[in-house]
Scaffold this motif. Structure first.
Motif, mmCIF file in Angstrom:
data_model
loop_
_atom_site.group_PDB
_atom_site.id
_atom_site.type_symbol
_atom_site.label_atom_id
_atom_site.label_comp_id
_atom_site.label_asym_id
_atom_site.label_seq_id
_atom_site.Cartn_x
_atom_site.Cartn_y
_atom_site.Cartn_z
ATOM 1 N N UNK A 89 -9.071 -2.213 -0.443
ATOM 2 C CA UNK A 89 -9.613 -1.300 -1.461
ATOM 3 C C UNK A 89 -8.841 0.018 -1.468
ATOM 4 N N UNK A 90 -8.640 0.598 -0.295
ATOM 5 C CA UNK A 90 -7.959 1.905 -0.256
ATOM 6 C C UNK A 90 -6.538 1.817 -0.831
ATOM 7 N N UNK A 91 -5.804 0.792 -0.411
ATOM 8 C CA UNK A 91 -4.400 0.684 -0.876
ATOM 9 C C UNK A 91 -4.362 0.373 -2.371
ATOM 10 N N UNK A 92 -5.177 -0.576 -2.798
ATOM 11 C CA UNK A 92 -5.118 -1.004 -4.208
ATOM 12 C C UNK A 92 -5.524 0.130 -5.151
ATOM 13 N N UNK A 93 -6.573 0.836 -4.809
ATOM 14 C CA UNK A 93 -7.043 1.906 -5.703
ATOM 15 C C UNK A 93 -5.992 3.022 -5.769
ATOM 16 N N UNK A 94 -5.438 3.400 -4.610
ATOM 17 C CA UNK A 94 -4.404 4.449 -4.603
ATOM 18 C C UNK A 94 -3.178 3.995 -5.391
ATOM 19 N N UNK A 95 -2.812 2.735 -5.261
ATOM 20 C CA UNK A 95 -1.622 2.237 -5.965
ATOM 21 C C UNK A 95 -1.842 2.227 -7.476
ATOM 22 N N UNK A 96 -3.009 1.773 -7.908
ATOM 23 C CA UNK A 96 -3.307 1.765 -9.353
ATOM 24 C C UNK A 96 -3.298 3.189 -9.887
ATOM 25 N N UNK A 97 -3.886 4.112 -9.117
ATOM 26 C CA UNK A 97 -3.920 5.514 -9.556
ATOM 27 C C UNK A 97 -2.518 6.123 -9.598
ATOM 28 N N UNK A 98 -1.623 5.569 -8.762
ATOM 29 C CA UNK A 98 -0.230 6.065 -8.769
ATOM 30 C C UNK A 98 0.593 5.373 -9.858
ATOM 31 N N UNK A 99 -0.046 4.504 -10.650
ATOM 32 C CA UNK A 99 0.653 3.869 -11.770
ATOM 33 C C UNK A 99 1.448 2.635 -11.392
ATOM 34 N N UNK A 100 1.079 1.993 -10.277
ATOM 35 C CA UNK A 100 1.795 0.773 -9.854
ATOM 36 C C UNK A 100 0.978 -0.465 -10.227
ATOM 37 N N UNK A 101 1.657 -1.529 -10.651
ATOM 38 C CA UNK A 101 0.994 -2.822 -10.806
ATOM 39 C C UNK A 101 0.629 -3.314 -9.400
ATOM 40 N N UNK A 102 -0.512 -4.024 -9.274
ATOM 41 C CA UNK A 102 -0.944 -4.438 -7.929
ATOM 42 C C UNK A 102 -1.260 -5.932 -7.873
ATOM 43 N N UNK A 103 -0.660 -6.589 -6.886
ATOM 44 C CA UNK A 103 -1.022 -7.956 -6.513
ATOM 45 C C UNK A 103 -1.701 -7.840 -5.157
ATOM 46 N N UNK A 104 -2.920 -8.395 -5.022
ATOM 47 C CA UNK A 104 -3.671 -8.210 -3.780
ATOM 48 C C UNK A 104 -4.129 -9.556 -3.215
ATOM 49 N N UNK A 107 -9.580 -12.597 0.492
ATOM 50 C CA UNK A 107 -10.532 -12.227 -0.551
ATOM 51 C C UNK A 107 -10.240 -10.796 -1.001
ATOM 52 N N UNK A 108 -10.615 -10.485 -2.244
ATOM 53 C CA UNK A 108 -10.197 -9.205 -2.821
ATOM 54 C C UNK A 108 -10.557 -8.037 -1.920
ATOM 55 N N UNK A 109 -11.741 -8.097 -1.286
ATOM 56 C CA UNK A 109 -12.192 -6.973 -0.463
ATOM 57 C C UNK A 109 -13.126 -7.502 0.612
ATOM 58 N N UNK A 118 -12.533 -1.540 -6.814
ATOM 59 C CA UNK A 118 -11.177 -2.006 -7.157
ATOM 60 C C UNK A 118 -11.115 -2.477 -8.614
ATOM 61 N N UNK A 119 -12.141 -3.215 -9.032
ATOM 62 C CA UNK A 119 -12.160 -3.715 -10.413
ATOM 63 C C UNK A 119 -12.263 -2.543 -11.391
ATOM 64 N N UNK A 120 -13.006 -1.517 -11.005
ATOM 65 C CA UNK A 120 -13.141 -0.341 -11.874
ATOM 66 C C UNK A 120 -11.807 0.403 -11.987
ATOM 67 N N UNK A 121 -11.122 0.569 -10.850
ATOM 68 C CA UNK A 121 -9.806 1.235 -10.870
ATOM 69 C C UNK A 121 -8.830 0.424 -11.724
ATOM 70 N N UNK A 122 -8.937 -0.898 -11.629
ATOM 71 C CA UNK A 122 -8.051 -1.753 -12.423
ATOM 72 C C UNK A 122 -8.350 -1.610 -13.921
#
Ligand code: SOE
Length: 382
Positions: A89-104, A107-109, A118-122
């Protein structure tokens, strides 16, 4: 986000999943014709020395000892998360906020709350063209993708039964150490989240139906194990095996079983689906094959027949070898990255998305709550 002809990738983690993802990043452009080419820009890992050695052997140009450094780099457009669930969650949310596409990785979390965040950040990032994908690689087995197309084309008719199992045996020995996959703080759950998540996704994907309620049962056969560093023993805080019954929104009923105690079964992801017009059966231990029974044939001719899913017009298969030459576990990850890059370059959302991963998390959570209340029937939110 504007996508150029190349997209820089930063991968977090370099253990089993990092190694298998690396080979997929390395070979995807050699086998699939895509408008974008990934560049293996950097790998990050907790130890500077081990990250540098892994980058060198796995084909990454540089390495970092803190994943946050990957997010600061303009040459990195995609973050690939291959770490244990407690960090997703921490990495994916920060990455999305930094404008990066994310493959995770799946299980998702480790909890529904994390998966929801994570789904909200996406969802927030999507209008900016930033894409997200949950890594359920078994969808990308050619035989599984072909099974999906048979169901979607109506060849099975109305789906009545789904039988899904994921059987492994790697922790049968009580002396097997208390690795991170056996710790709730790191992995969220045990067999249920690690391999049960795969059969939940695969069964829903192939059937085209979504789980609406469950009744679950779980157990931990070996509650104490040696610590990996040899300093004593520790408690296993996750399930060793989990079973559940489910209803799906298209009317099917299903049974699921995830265990690491099925002696002799190494990586047996099995799926059998029975419909009004036919049935199919799959076992990952024979991953190039699909069993198909066409119930519309005269009784004398009918029965399960083996389809060798290696023809050029089977999903993904045409990109590889001549018919009959067979693919392996690693190819499913190359297909996953192919589909991720194709969606990014076509400016559409890849599947399965973080929202799909959230639904799987809700099923896992409902099974755990049901198992804790004597298997009480537990609805799953859509
Ligand atoms: C271990 O159970 C494991 O490596 C899982 O974590 C993977 O997701 C599965 O594909 C194979 O088994």
């Amino acid at each position: 986000m504007e996508n150029g002809p190349t997209l820089g990738v930063g991968m977090v983690g370099h253990a089993f999943m990092g190694r298998v993802h690396s080979q997929a990043w390395r070979n995807v452009s050699a086998f699939f014709d895509l408008p974008v080419r990934p560049v293996m820009a950097a790998l990050s890992g907790l130890s500077r020395e081990r990250a540098a050695a892994a980058a060198d052997s796995l084909g990454w140009a540089t390495s970092e000892s803190d994943w946050r450094e990957l997010l600061k780099r303009d040459d990195i457009h995609i973050i690939d998360i291959c770490t244990p669930g407690d960090t997703h969650a921490e990495i994916a949310i920060a990455a999305l906020e930094a404008g990066k596409h994310v493959l995770c990785e799946k299980p998702l979390a480790n909890s529904v709350a994390e998966a929801e965040a994570m789904a909200e950040a996406a969802r927030d990032a999507a209008p900016l063209g930033i894409r997200n994908m949950a890594a359920f690689n078994y969808r990308r087995v050619p035989a599984v993708a072909y099974a999906r197309s048979l169901v979607a084309a109506g060849r099975l008719g109305e789906i009545r039964h789904i039988r899904a199992q994921y059987l492994q045996d790697w922790i049968v020995d009580p002396e097997h150490p208390l690795v991170w996959r056996l710790r709730k703080d790191k992995a969220g759950s045990g067999a249920l989240g690690d391999i049960g998540a795969h059969i939940i996704d695969t069964a829903q994907f192939v059937s085209g139906q979504s789980i609406t309620g469950v009744s679950g049962l779980s157990t931990t056969f070996i509650p104490v194990r040696p610590l990996p560093d040899g300093s004593g023993h520790g408690e296993v805080t996750v399930d060793d095996a989990a079973l559940f019954l489910a209803r799906l929104d298209g009317g099917a009923i299903a049974s699921f079983e995830a265990t690491r105690f099925a002696t002799g079964r190494k990586n047996s992801l099995r799926l059998e689906i029975n419909g009004s017009l036919g049935s199919l059966a799959f076992d990952f231990e024979a991953m190039n094959e699909l069993e198909f029974h066409d119930h519309t044939l005269p009784g004398a001719e009918s029965g399960f027949r083996r389809v060798l899913v290696t023809e050029a017009d089977h999903p993904y298969a045409g990109a590889w070898w001549p018919p009959g030459h067979g693919l392996g576990y690693e190819h499913t990850f190359t297909h996953q990255i192919r589909d991720f890059l194709a969606a990014i370059s076509e400016n559409r959302d890849p599947a399965p998305s973080f929202t799909d991963g959230l639904h799987v998390q809700r099923v896992i959570d409902a099974v755990e709550r049901s198992a804790a209340t004597e298997s009480r029937w537990t609805p799953v939110a859509a």
